[in-house]
Scaffold this active site. Structure first.
Site, PDB file in Angstrom:
ATOM      1  CB  CYS A   1     -19.825 -33.160  13.298  1.00 24.53           C
ATOM      2  SG  CYS A   1     -20.420 -32.249  11.868  1.00 24.53           S
TER       3      CYS A   1
ATOM      4  CG  HIS B   1     -19.035 -30.516  16.161  1.00 26.57           C
ATOM      5  ND1 HIS B   1     -18.102 -30.266  15.198  1.00 26.57           N
ATOM      6  CD2 HIS B   1     -20.256 -30.401  15.557  1.00 26.57           C
ATOM      7  CE1 HIS B   1     -18.721 -30.018  14.058  1.00 26.57           C
ATOM      8  NE2 HIS B   1     -20.026 -30.092  14.246  1.00 26.57           N
TER       9      HIS B   1
ATOM     10  CG  ASN C   1     -19.880 -27.759  11.397  1.00 27.74           C
ATOM     11  OD1 ASN C   1     -18.950 -28.560  11.501  1.00 27.74           O
ATOM     12  ND2 ASN C   1     -21.149 -28.119  11.481  1.00 27.74           N
TER      13      ASN C   1
HETATM   14  O1  UT7 Z   1     -22.399 -30.155  12.739  1.00 35.13           O
HETATM   15  C1  UT7 Z   1     -23.396 -30.983  13.248  1.00 35.13           C
HETATM   16  C2  UT7 Z   1     -24.669 -30.898  12.516  1.00 35.13           C
HETATM   17  N1  UT7 Z   1     -25.169 -29.550  12.328  1.00 35.13           N
HETATM   18  C3  UT7 Z   1     -25.866 -28.921  13.293  1.00 35.13           C
HETATM   19  O2  UT7 Z   1     -25.984 -29.381  14.398  1.00 35.13           O
HETATM   20  C4  UT7 Z   1     -26.532 -27.626  12.870  1.00 35.13           C
HETATM   21  C5  UT7 Z   1     -27.725 -27.372  13.735  1.00 35.13           C
HETATM   22  N2  UT7 Z   1     -28.573 -26.282  13.270  1.00 35.13           N
HETATM   23  C6  UT7 Z   1     -28.224 -24.960  13.334  1.00 35.13           C
HETATM   24  O3  UT7 Z   1     -27.126 -24.599  13.713  1.00 35.13           O
HETATM   25  C7  UT7 Z   1     -29.308 -23.946  13.002  1.00 35.13           C
HETATM   26  O4  UT7 Z   1     -30.538 -24.609  12.866  1.00 35.13           O
HETATM   27  C8  UT7 Z   1     -28.997 -23.143  11.690  1.00 35.13           C
HETATM   28  C9  UT7 Z   1     -27.861 -22.171  11.945  1.00 35.13           C
HETATM   29  C10 UT7 Z   1     -28.688 -24.076  10.559  1.00 35.13           C
HETATM   30  C11 UT7 Z   1     -30.237 -22.312  11.296  1.00 35.13           C
HETATM   31  O5  UT7 Z   1     -30.665 -21.481  12.369  1.00 35.13           O
HETATM   32  P1  UT7 Z   1     -32.187 -21.473  12.804  1.00 35.13           P
HETATM   33  O6  UT7 Z   1     -32.291 -20.479  13.876  1.00 35.13           O
HETATM   34  O7  UT7 Z   1     -32.596 -22.884  13.110  1.00 35.13           O
HETATM   35  O8  UT7 Z   1     -32.907 -20.890  11.515  1.00 35.13           O
HETATM   36  P2  UT7 Z   1     -34.005 -21.579  10.557  1.00 35.13           P
HETATM   37  O9  UT7 Z   1     -33.403 -22.662   9.734  1.00 35.13           O
HETATM   38  O10 UT7 Z   1     -35.226 -21.906  11.376  1.00 35.13           O
HETATM   39  O11 UT7 Z   1     -34.346 -20.364   9.606  1.00 35.13           O
HETATM   40  C12 UT7 Z   1     -34.906 -19.140  10.127  1.00 35.13           C
HETATM   41  C13 UT7 Z   1     -35.044 -18.153   8.973  1.00 35.13           C
HETATM   42  C14 UT7 Z   1     -35.713 -18.737   7.732  1.00 35.13           C
HETATM   43  O12 UT7 Z   1     -36.518 -17.715   7.168  1.00 35.13           O
HETATM   44  P3  UT7 Z   1     -38.099 -17.680   7.446  1.00 35.13           P
HETATM   45  O13 UT7 Z   1     -38.618 -19.007   6.935  1.00 35.13           O
HETATM   46  O14 UT7 Z   1     -38.222 -17.539   8.930  1.00 35.13           O
HETATM   47  O15 UT7 Z   1     -38.535 -16.511   6.653  1.00 35.13           O
HETATM   48  C15 UT7 Z   1     -34.565 -19.015   6.787  1.00 35.13           C
HETATM   49  O16 UT7 Z   1     -34.941 -18.962   5.420  1.00 35.13           O
HETATM   50  O17 UT7 Z   1     -33.737 -17.720   8.539  1.00 35.13           O
HETATM   51  C16 UT7 Z   1     -33.630 -17.885   7.116  1.00 35.13           C
HETATM   52  N3  UT7 Z   1     -32.234 -18.180   6.790  1.00 35.13           N
HETATM   53  C17 UT7 Z   1     -31.318 -17.240   6.503  1.00 35.13           C
HETATM   54  N4  UT7 Z   1     -31.389 -15.905   6.404  1.00 35.13           N
HETATM   55  C18 UT7 Z   1     -30.277 -15.232   6.095  1.00 35.13           C
HETATM   56  C19 UT7 Z   1     -31.634 -19.391   6.784  1.00 35.13           C
HETATM   57  N5  UT7 Z   1     -30.327 -19.251   6.472  1.00 35.13           N
HETATM   58  C20 UT7 Z   1     -30.110 -17.928   6.298  1.00 35.13           C
HETATM   59  C21 UT7 Z   1     -28.960 -17.172   5.975  1.00 35.13           C
HETATM   60  N6  UT7 Z   1     -29.097 -15.826   5.888  1.00 35.13           N
HETATM   61  N7  UT7 Z   1     -27.745 -17.724   5.783  1.00 35.13           N
END
Ligand code: UT7
Length: 330
Positions: free
Chosen positions: A115, A255, A285
């Site tokens: 990115c 970004h 993204n």
């Molecule tokens: O482009 C440069 C590189 N990329 C980045 O910099 C991305 C950086 N990371 C992020 O933007 C965030 O970490 C995400 C948007 C990817 C995820 O958000 P988060 O708040 O960190 O969520 P998480 O991965 O900790 O997941 C929280 C919960 C999980 O469920 P449990 O384990 O708490 O029951 C996931 O399974 O949300 C669940 N989950 C979803 N639920 C519904 C993960 N993806 C989804 C989804 N829909 N699409």
């Protein structure tokens, strides 16, 4: 010492809109979760029958930038394309764009820095102009991330989209334009976000997405924690090197990974969110394409005026991150 000025911007996105409601039918997710956790409402997905390859999107964005700059193809000395989704492992997507544009006086090559690719490409273009090697550089960020996504992994497929942006960088003696670039990497963390296969062909319809051999893997939560301090610290370094305070910045073009990341960076930098240009709600993204795509939209919407100081800041796979400061002269 000559300066590299941005003389034109352009962008291109696929026609097909994939919104959160439609994604609910592909994976176990909700519009509410995606909106609350990321700010994204929809993204664009390239379709094979619309001629929306990475090179085709990059070419369209390049044409927009060339038209704005009043630059003919044979005036371009260097084409640098930032992408992690070139249509083939080789040759470079930049050479394919060169062919389409008939820019046969140019040297063309790709840069892979996730990115942050556009800022890496901008730094290369700036160096080429300052060293006297180039007078006119075409810098492109273009991605077809839908080709490398696991459409059964809700943790990543909801985040990404396809698109392209481009700028014409031109050598001028008047001070201004690109004031600085800073880029950084930390290869120790490459396995937070990576690919393990080649690209899948573009499908004829969305139904064809589900069976593609996926390969983008991401540890989103750990990336999030790296992104915020890296983006904030390199932005601070860029401001400091230019003797600028946060008040001197009229617009930040970051970004577009996640609205919450941007809110956290805004807080750390003490630059209010009103000064952050965001379009991730429309495109998700788009990796290396996100900054030039946002820059083109910001310029065409009148959000940047000549004389404004603009801060670009990125973070991505590698890990890589970067910042650039521009005195806008368009
Ligand atoms: O482009 C440069 C590189 N990329 C980045 O910099 C991305 C950086 N990371 C992020 O933007 C965030 O970490 C995400 C948007 C990817 C995820 O958000 P988060 O708040 O960190 O969520 P998480 O991965 O900790 O997941 C929280 C919960 C999980 O469920 P449990 O384990 O708490 O029951 C996931 O399974 O949300 C669940 N989950 C979803 N639920 C519904 C993960 N993806 C989804 C989804 N829909 N699409």
């Amino acid at each position: 010492m000559p300066f590299a000025h941005i003389r034109g911007t352009g962008s291109a996105v696929p026609e097909r809109v994939l919104d959160n409601a439609e994604l609910e039918k592909i994976v176990d997710t909700t519009d509410e979760w995606i909106t609350r956790r990321t700010g994204i409402k929809q993204r664009r997905i390239a379709m094979g029958d619309n001629n929306e390859s990475t090179a085709a999107l990059g070419t369209r964005a390049a044409r927009g930038a060339m038209e704005m700059a009043g630059i003919a193809a044979d005036q371009i000395d260097t084409i640098i394309m930032a992408t992690i989704t070139a249509d083939r492992i080789f040759p470079s997507a930049a050479c394919m764009v060169q062919k389409e544009l008939e820019a046969f006086n140019a040297a063309a090559y790709d840069i892979s820095a996730g990115c942050s690719g556009f800022l890496y490409a901008l730094e290369s273009g700036n160096n080429s102009i300052k060293s006297g090697m180039s007078r006119t550089c075409l810098i492109i960020g273009a991605e077809r991330l839908s080709a490398i996504v696991n459409w059964e992994d809700r943790g990543t497929c909801v985040l990404l989209g396809d698109g392209a942006g481009a700028v014409i960088l031109r050598r001028q003696d008047e001070p201004g334009g690109l004031l600085s670039t800073h880029i950084k990497s930390d290869g120790r963390l490459w396995d937070l976000l990576y690919s393990d296969k080649g690209n899948a062909p573009a499908p004829e319809s969305l139904a064809g997405l589900v069976g593609i051999p996926f390969h983008l893997k991401m540890e989103g939560n750990r990336l999030f924690k790296q992104a915020v301090p890296c983006m904030a610290s390199i932005a601070e370094k860029a401001l400091e090197q230019n003797g600028l305070s946060r008040e001197d910045i009229q617009l930040v073009i970051p970004h577009q990974a996640n609205l919450r990341i941007l809110q956290a960076v805004s807080e750390k930098l003490k630059i209010p969110m009103e000064k952050f240009f965001t379009n991730l709600q429309h495109y998700g993204n788009t990796s290396a394409a996100s900054i030039p795509l946002a820059m083109d939209e910001a310029h065409r919407q009148g959000r940047i005026k000549s004389g404004d100081c603009v801060l670009l800041v990125s973070f991505g796979a590698g890990l890589t991150w970067g910042a650039a400061v521009l005195k806008w002269t368009l």
